[in-house]
Every structure is written in C-alpha cells, then in structure tokens.
Write an enzyme that holds these catalytic residues in place. Structure first.
Site, PDB file in Angstrom:
ATOM      1  N   CYS A 140      -3.934  -5.456  -5.335  1.00  0.00           N
ATOM      2  CA  CYS A 140      -2.681  -5.243  -4.606  1.00  0.00           C
ATOM      3  C   CYS A 140      -2.177  -6.582  -4.058  1.00  0.00           C
ATOM      4  O   CYS A 140      -2.964  -7.478  -3.761  1.00  0.00           O
ATOM      5  CB  CYS A 140      -2.909  -4.258  -3.462  1.00  0.00           C
ATOM      6  SG  CYS A 140      -1.390  -3.868  -2.559  1.00  0.00           S
ATOM      7  N   ASP A 149      -1.072  -7.074  -1.252  1.00  0.00           N
ATOM      8  CA  ASP A 149      -1.315  -7.123   0.198  1.00  0.00           C
ATOM      9  C   ASP A 149      -1.987  -8.437   0.612  1.00  0.00           C
ATOM     10  O   ASP A 149      -2.985  -8.849   0.008  1.00  0.00           O
ATOM     11  CB  ASP A 149      -2.212  -5.925   0.572  1.00  0.00           C
ATOM     12  CG  ASP A 149      -2.284  -5.702   2.071  1.00  0.00           C
ATOM     13  OD1 ASP A 149      -2.727  -6.617   2.790  1.00  0.00           O
ATOM     14  OD2 ASP A 149      -1.897  -4.613   2.530  1.00  0.00           O
ATOM     15  N   ARG A 161      -3.857  -9.160   2.908  1.00  0.00           N
ATOM     16  CA  ARG A 161      -5.216  -9.081   3.468  1.00  0.00           C
ATOM     17  C   ARG A 161      -6.289  -8.942   2.398  1.00  0.00           C
ATOM     18  O   ARG A 161      -7.476  -8.900   2.709  1.00  0.00           O
ATOM     19  CB  ARG A 161      -5.288  -7.880   4.434  1.00  0.00           C
ATOM     20  CG  ARG A 161      -4.342  -7.995   5.608  1.00  0.00           C
ATOM     21  CD  ARG A 161      -4.143  -6.669   6.305  1.00  0.00           C
ATOM     22  NE  ARG A 161      -3.419  -5.707   5.474  1.00  0.00           N
ATOM     23  CZ  ARG A 161      -3.064  -4.497   5.867  1.00  0.00           C
ATOM     24  NH1 ARG A 161      -3.373  -4.076   7.077  1.00  0.00           N
ATOM     25  NH2 ARG A 161      -2.419  -3.675   5.051  1.00  0.00           N
ATOM     26  N   HIS A 210      -7.268  -0.719  -2.041  1.00  0.00           N
ATOM     27  CA  HIS A 210      -7.777  -0.918  -0.679  1.00  0.00           C
ATOM     28  C   HIS A 210      -7.340   0.221   0.226  1.00  0.00           C
ATOM     29  O   HIS A 210      -6.368   0.928  -0.064  1.00  0.00           O
ATOM     30  CB  HIS A 210      -7.324  -2.275  -0.127  1.00  0.00           C
ATOM     31  CG  HIS A 210      -5.845  -2.414   0.060  1.00  0.00           C
ATOM     32  ND1 HIS A 210      -5.232  -2.283   1.282  1.00  0.00           N
ATOM     33  CD2 HIS A 210      -4.854  -2.669  -0.826  1.00  0.00           C
ATOM     34  CE1 HIS A 210      -3.920  -2.460   1.141  1.00  0.00           C
ATOM     35  NE2 HIS A 210      -3.665  -2.696  -0.138  1.00  0.00           N
ATOM     36  N   CYS A 233      -3.351   1.204   2.140  1.00  0.00           N
ATOM     37  CA  CYS A 233      -2.415   0.507   1.242  1.00  0.00           C
ATOM     38  C   CYS A 233      -0.982   1.036   1.440  1.00  0.00           C
ATOM     39  O   CYS A 233      -0.721   2.223   1.211  1.00  0.00           O
ATOM     40  CB  CYS A 233      -2.852   0.692  -0.211  1.00  0.00           C
ATOM     41  SG  CYS A 233      -1.768  -0.157  -1.382  1.00  0.00           S
TER      42      CYS A 233
HETATM   43 CO    CO Z   1      -1.837  -2.362  -0.987  1.00  0.00          CO
END
Ligand code: CO
Length: 216
Positions: free
Chosen positions: A42, A44, A46, A98, A101
């Site tokens: 992803c 993302d 993090r 994750h 999400c």
């Molecule tokens: Co995500």
C-alpha cells in the site's frame, strides 16, 4: 530550515553515515541491483518496506498503490512484475496489506472521488462477496482488518492467475507468492498464506478466504 531543506539534509547525513560504515557500498550499489524480493504494498506512508524490513537499498523491488492491488488492467503493476520476474529473477513476490488501511476502509465509507472510487471498486466487490463473514465481526476495526486480509488473499489469487506468473511456473522458475499483513499497532508482519509456488498451491486461498485466519 524548511521541510525540503530538512529532507536534503537528512539524505546527506544518511549517505555520509552509510559510506562511513561501508566505503564500497555505493560503488557496488551503482553497478547493479539483484533483489530477491518483489513487494506489492500500500502507498500508506507508515508501511515503507525497506524500513519495516530493516533492509538497505538494493534488496527489494517495489510497487505500491492504494490498498496493494494487483490488476490485470494495470500496466504499471504488470510492467513491474514482468521486470521483477523475467529480468531481475526475483524468488519471492510479497503482497502486503496492513491493518487500518484507508483504501480498504473506503469500501465502507464510499467516498465520492474522481479516481479513488474506480480504483477501489475491486475492494468494494470483495466486501460484498464476503458480507456475511464481515458482518459476523462485532466492531468496525475488526471488519476493516478482516477485509484487509481478504483483499491480500484476493490479490494473491489475482497474481497467481496472471500469465506472467503462470508462465514462470510452467517453466519451473523458482518463484513463490506470499500474502502478508502488517499490523500498524505493533509494527509486526503476519504471514497469511505461507509460500505459494504453483497453481495447485493457489487452492489454499479459497479455504483461507472461507475462514477467519486470526482475531485482530
Ligand atoms: Co493502506
């Protein structure tokens, strides 16, 4: 120091310390890459693969998009996979979702947006396909995390059904697929699927989708 100056300063400090640790590091790195792993994750901020795997540059070939999807219509993802499998000859492809999400949760929120809506259509469909499984979970965070798992499992099935992957297996290429989930609350990765190294191994996905793998 502004935000961008800060970034450049961080880079300069990192490059200096890396060189101090290993004076030949960048010389060897500039010559070639020979990663064993391809990562589909992803976007993302993090879940940065090299960071959470504690790997230096050169170890992992990366493709990221919203909610770590593998689509036969996405030439970006397919070209990354083609390069990874046939030129870099990676041994492992990891699809990593994750917890928490935002892309997965958008299947519940249904935001109104020009590009995100069509992109998450597939996740919306997964949430419909597994509606009774998801509804059996009492809280929203559990439903969201279970949908993240179902999404990873679906993307592994999509990956295994690509001709790029099937052709590699037909040629007895040493290539395995792995579905993982990263837990944002403790930084730990969970292996959902084990190694999937053939078309027949893909049948495990059906039984994993049919049962809750773990409670979050
Ligand atoms: Co995500």
């Amino acid at each position: 120091m502004n935000d961008l100056e800060d970034l450049l300063q961080r880079n300069s400090n990192w490059a200096t310390s890396r060189k101090n640790e290993d004076p030949e590091f960048f010389v060897a790195n500039a010559k070639q890459q020979k990663p064993k792993y391809c990562w589909i994750g992803c976007s993302d901020s993090r879940v940065s693969p090299s960071q959470i795997l504690d790997l230096p540059p050169g170890n992992i070939f990366v493709h990221r998009n919203i909610a770590n999807q593998v689509s036969v219509n996405d030439i970006n993802c397919l070209s990354v996979l083609e390069y990874a499998i046939y030129f870099l000859e990676v041994k492992h492809i990891i699809v990593c979702g994750h917890t928490g999400c935002g892309g997965v949760e958008s299947a519940f929120n249904k935001p109104s947006s020009e590009y995100i809506n069509p992109w998450i259509e597939n996740i919306l469909q997964i949430s419909i396909d597994y509606e009774s499984d998801l509804n059996s979970l009492s809280c929203r965070a559990e439903r969201s995390n279970r949908l993240s798992e179902l999404n990873v499992l679906t993307q592994i099935a999509n990956l295994g059904n690509l001709s790029l992957v099937k052709d590699a297996w037909t040629k007895n290429t040493d290539l395995s697929l792995h579905g993982w989930i990263y837990n944002l609350s403790d930084g730990v990765l969970h292996d959902l699927t084990g190694a999937i190294s053939s078309l027949s191994d893909l049948t495990v996905i059906r039984s994993l989708c049919a049962h809750q793998i773990r409670s979050n």
